[in-house]
Design a protein around this motif. Structure first.
Motif, PDB file in Angstrom:
ATOM      1  N   TRP A   1       0.812  -1.227   0.000  1.00  0.00           N
ATOM      2  CA  TRP A   1       0.000   0.000   0.000  1.00  0.00           C
ATOM      3  C   TRP A   1       0.839   1.269   0.000  1.00  0.00           C
ATOM      4  CZ3 TRP A   1      -4.604  -1.177  -1.415  1.00  0.00           C
ATOM      5  CH2 TRP A   1      -5.246  -2.326  -0.961  1.00  0.00           C
TER       6      TRP A   1
ATOM      7  N   THR B   1      -0.155   4.003  -2.275  1.00  0.00           N
ATOM      8  CA  THR B   1      -1.532   4.454  -2.099  1.00  0.00           C
ATOM      9  C   THR B   1      -1.680   5.427  -0.948  1.00  0.00           C
ATOM     10  OG1 THR B   1      -2.263   2.268  -2.863  1.00  0.00           O
ATOM     11  CG2 THR B   1      -3.909   3.640  -1.760  1.00  0.00           C
TER      12      THR B   1
ATOM     13  N   GLU C   1      -1.712   9.533  -1.160  1.00  0.00           N
ATOM     14  CA  GLU C   1      -2.912  10.114  -1.768  1.00  0.00           C
ATOM     15  C   GLU C   1      -4.071  10.130  -0.762  1.00  0.00           C
ATOM     16  OE1 GLU C   1      -4.988  11.607  -5.294  1.00  0.00           O
ATOM     17  OE2 GLU C   1      -2.922  10.897  -5.230  1.00  0.00           O
TER      18      GLU C   1
ATOM     19  N   GLN D   1      -2.687  -1.877  -7.168  1.00  0.00           N
ATOM     20  CA  GLN D   1      -2.011  -0.830  -6.409  1.00  0.00           C
ATOM     21  C   GLN D   1      -0.532  -0.727  -6.748  1.00  0.00           C
ATOM     22  OE1 GLN D   1      -2.827  -3.877  -5.406  1.00  0.00           O
ATOM     23  NE2 GLN D   1      -2.416  -4.204  -3.216  1.00  0.00           N
TER      24      GLN D   1
ATOM     25  N   PRO E   1      -0.378   2.350  -9.848  1.00  0.00           N
ATOM     26  CA  PRO E   1      -0.474   2.981  -8.531  1.00  0.00           C
ATOM     27  C   PRO E   1      -1.207   4.307  -8.519  1.00  0.00           C
ATOM     28  CG  PRO E   1       1.787   3.051  -9.368  1.00  0.00           C
ATOM     29  CD  PRO E   1       1.010   2.133 -10.264  1.00  0.00           C
TER      30      PRO E   1
ATOM     31  N   THR F   1      -5.017   3.729  -9.202  1.00  0.00           N
ATOM     32  CA  THR F   1      -5.639   3.071  -8.059  1.00  0.00           C
ATOM     33  C   THR F   1      -5.792   4.035  -6.895  1.00  0.00           C
ATOM     34  OG1 THR F   1      -4.746   0.921  -8.715  1.00  0.00           O
ATOM     35  CG2 THR F   1      -5.403   1.176  -6.416  1.00  0.00           C
ATOM     36  N   ALA F   2      -4.743   4.788  -6.590  1.00  0.00           N
ATOM     37  CA  ALA F   2      -4.799   5.732  -5.475  1.00  0.00           C
ATOM     38  C   ALA F   2      -5.857   6.800  -5.713  1.00  0.00           C
ATOM     39  CB  ALA F   2      -3.426   6.371  -5.258  1.00  0.00           C
TER      40      ALA F   2
END
Length: 286
Positions: A44, A47, A50, A262, A266, A269-270
């Motif tokens: 993660w 992620t 963000e 992710q 990335p 997704t974030a």
């Protein structure tokens, strides 16, 4: 963020007789991120910034048997115990209601948490995982690790074999440095030897099929699926059923992405997760 920096930003917390690696980032609305098999919360790392910028208090942890958390070698690992540990962590941190984001193995943990107390989970976002046990398509190495030869095979696993198997479930390339950090996390304290024991979650999924699918399909809160359709394990074939069985949900489908949205996509997704968690979701059904 490299694995060493990620680890330096967390701490080990004693919960239910085990020490778990935990990170807290940001302030504001709580969100808990649950990683998948066989890696760690470091998945993660792209992620979290963000979500922090969007005004969230982000809790990440390494589940028992993973990453920097305890890895008892003869333990009988279960999805139910992982859910117990997350509930204990919430109590330890003073977290009541929380949004929940989960990937792979973590989606089964999320389903168990939804079955226990859906009102506590304000929003749920799920990334590629075996939400329906009958649709799960493990790669050949997972089948072998889950078989009688699993313990021997696990001890013979090295970084080269691990990386080759991981690449087989990706749709977009991931940097060698990222894959190396994933292996480092898995191999910490000989964690790769635990794969056959951790893979018993496949049996948990079968045994609790109706409870867990019911908890997902009856969930009344906002629901988002961020999905890589090129995933051979839980890809487009799972999406088809999710669209039918969860018609209220939003979908962000990432073209060309496989099992790790992710890490393969990335930024996309974030952004999708941040928008959803701040009530700005625009699902993209590709």
């Amino acid at each position: 963020m490299k694995l060493a920096d990620w680890t330096a930003g967390g701490a080990r917390v004693q919960l239910n007789g085990h020490r778990l690696f935990v990170r807290q980032d940001g302030d504001g609305r709580p969100v808990t991120l649950v990683h998948g098999f066989p890696t760690s919360s470091h998945d993660w790392a792209p992620t979290v910034p963000e979500l922090v910028a969007a005004g969230h208090r982000v809790t990440t942890l390494d589940l028992l048997g993973f990453g920097q958390s305890d890895k008892p070698p003869r333990h009988r690992y279960s999805v139910h115990e992982q859910a117990d540990l997350i509930e204990a962590l919430w109590e330890h941190l003073g977290i009541g209601e929380t949004a929940l984001v989960a990937h792979d193995y973590g989606v089964s943990v999320a389903q168990e948490l939804l079955a226990r107390d859906p009102a506590r989970i304000t929003r749920t976002a799920l990334l590629n995982g075996g939400l329906y046990a009958d649709l799960h398509r493990p790669i050949p190495m997972q089948r072998l690790l889950h078989s009688r030869v699993g313990p021997l095979l696990a001890r013979l696993t090295d970084e080269k074999r691990f990386t080759a198997n991981l690449r087989s479930v990706l749709g977009r390339p991931v940097q060698d440095e990222v894959l190396h950090d994933m292996w480092t996390s898995v191999a910490h304290d000989n964690g790769h030897h635990l794969a056959p024991r951790l893979l018993r979650y496949i049996d948990d999924r079968r045994a609790h099929f109706h409870r867990w699918t019911g908890s997902l399909e009856r969930y009344e809160g906002p629901l988002l699926f961020v999905w890589g359709p090129e995933d051979p394990v839980s890809g487009a074939h799972v999406l088809d059923r999710l669209r039918r069985r969860c018609p209220r949900a939003d979908f962000t489908v990432l073209t060309g992405v496989g099992h790790y949205p992710q890490l393969e996509a990335p930024e996309e997704t974030a952004r999708a997760l941040a928008a959803f968690l701040t009530d700005r979701t625009q699902g993209t059904a590709n």
